[in-house]
Write a protein that holds these residues in place. Structure first.
Motif, PDB file in Angstrom:
ATOM      1  N   PRO A  41       0.783  -1.246   0.000  1.00 35.69           N
ATOM      2  CA  PRO A  41       0.000   0.000   0.000  1.00 35.69           C
ATOM      3  C   PRO A  41       0.807   1.285   0.000  1.00 35.69           C
ATOM      4  N   HIS A 190      -3.959  12.079  -4.851  1.00 38.40           N
ATOM      5  CA  HIS A 190      -3.593  10.901  -5.638  1.00 38.40           C
ATOM      6  C   HIS A 190      -2.972   9.822  -4.750  1.00 38.40           C
ATOM      7  N   LYS A 193      -5.604   8.197  -2.505  1.00 35.88           N
ATOM      8  CA  LYS A 193      -6.497   7.285  -3.219  1.00 35.88           C
ATOM      9  C   LYS A 193      -5.815   5.953  -3.518  1.00 35.88           C
ATOM     10  N   VAL A 194      -4.568   6.007  -4.001  1.00 35.21           N
ATOM     11  CA  VAL A 194      -3.856   4.770  -4.329  1.00 35.21           C
ATOM     12  C   VAL A 194      -3.615   3.941  -3.073  1.00 35.21           C
ATOM     13  N   ARG A 196      -5.307   3.986  -0.188  1.00 36.96           N
ATOM     14  CA  ARG A 196      -6.575   3.446   0.317  1.00 36.96           C
ATOM     15  C   ARG A 196      -7.083   2.295  -0.567  1.00 36.96           C
ATOM     16  N   ASP A 197      -6.934   2.420  -1.872  1.00 31.27           N
ATOM     17  CA  ASP A 197      -7.363   1.350  -2.780  1.00 31.27           C
ATOM     18  C   ASP A 197      -6.554   0.075  -2.541  1.00 31.27           C
ATOM     19  N   ARG A 198      -5.262   0.233  -2.337  1.00 31.43           N
ATOM     20  CA  ARG A 198      -4.419  -0.944  -2.102  1.00 31.43           C
ATOM     21  C   ARG A 198      -4.693  -1.573  -0.739  1.00 31.43           C
ATOM     22  N   LYS A 200      -7.458  -1.848   0.719  1.00 32.54           N
ATOM     23  CA  LYS A 200      -8.696  -2.626   0.660  1.00 32.54           C
ATOM     24  C   LYS A 200      -8.429  -4.085   0.311  1.00 32.54           C
ATOM     25  N   THR A 201      -7.425  -4.336  -0.519  1.00 36.43           N
ATOM     26  CA  THR A 201      -7.117  -5.706  -0.925  1.00 36.43           C
ATOM     27  C   THR A 201      -5.956  -6.296  -0.139  1.00 36.43           C
ATOM     28  N   SER A 206     -10.537  -2.923   7.408  1.00 37.02           N
ATOM     29  CA  SER A 206     -10.651  -1.647   6.712  1.00 37.02           C
ATOM     30  C   SER A 206      -9.610  -0.659   7.207  1.00 37.02           C
TER      31      SER A 206
END
Length: 255
Positions: A41, A190, A193-194, A196-198, A200-201, A206
């Motif tokens: 992340p 940016h 967002k990157v 937080r998106d990473r 998640k997986t 959370s």
């Protein structure tokens, strides 16, 4: 002649100054941060590693005076040069993995003890422009005259895999790395967002609600240093202890 304490990534595996456990811990770290199947992340850390901007050191335990002096020496050497290394630099401090299992709470105590020990032997005064009260949103841990964002990883983390490591590990990122990066800036949005998106997986929990931006009214930096697996777990007061010589003239927080 003093032993070498600060290492670049490409020096570690061949160095006779790095213990075998340190090489093993580094390889575990390297496989995580360079994974393409499961991207790590912290994109600044990944970018920094790929560009050889990270520096590393290895000590046995924070509860040995000579070990903590060695850690402080390596951190001072890093701070003296970090602005010449590159923008996404950071300093990673590995401790020898233990045979005994520790709870998350035990590692949390170990972490704050380590920061306090480093502070106690710091040879420079706390920077005048950084508040000494952790309740202030502009507070940050400081060492050798520099404010530093700190992240702890431990073997006890399981759900929050982004904070899991082979042994007790602390990463120091100078505040300078984040200059110009805020929640209102294009690069800040940016990066957030990157990350937080990473998360998640990557993590099985959370994103922690305490993750925020330095300086924002509701943000407290110290709460982000050590994150538990449980998002509902809270530490009431900052465990960091300011040394007595710095307490004189300390003003009450306005926050």
């Amino acid at each position: 002649m003093a032993s070498k304490m600060l290492f670049r990534a490409n020096e570690i595996l061949e160095s006779t100054h790095v213990p075998f456990w340190g090489k093993d811990a580094f390889q575990y770290f390297q496989s995580d941060i360079l994974s393409e199947e499961n991207p790590f992340p912290c994109i600044l850390g990944v970018e920094g590693f790929k560009k050889d901007l990270l520096r590393f050191s290895f000590v046995t335990t924070p509860y040995n005076y000579q070990d903590i002096r060695n850690a402080a020496s390596a951190l001072r050497e890093y701070i003296d040069t970090f602005k010449t290394i590159g923008r996404y630099t950071s300093f990673v401090l590995f401790f020898k993995p233990e045979h005994k299992e520790r709870s998350m709470e035990e590692y949390e105590t170990m972490f704050w003890d380590t920061l306090t020990f480093l502070h106690q032997i710091d040879q420079k005064k706390w920077p005048q422009d950084i508040p000494k009260d952790p309740k202030n949103p502009l507070w940050e841990f400081c060492f050798h005259g520099e404010p530093i964002f700190v992240v702890c990883n431990t073997p006890a983390h399981s759900l929050r895999k982004s904070r899991k490591s082979r042994g007790f590990m602390i990463t120091f990122q100078p505040r300078w790395v984040f200059e110009g990066m805020t929640g209102d800036s294009k690069i800040g949005r940016h990066v957030q967002k990157v990350v937080r998106d990473r998360l998640k997986t990557y993590d099985d929990v959370s994103a922690h609600p305490e993750l925020g931006w330095y300086g924002q009214q509701e943000n407290r930096e110290w709460k982000q240093y050590f994150l538990h697996d449980d998002n509902n777990y809270t530490t009431g007061q900052c465990p960091f202890k300011l040394k007595r010589s710095e307490q004189h003239g300390r003003k009450k927080s306005l926050y």
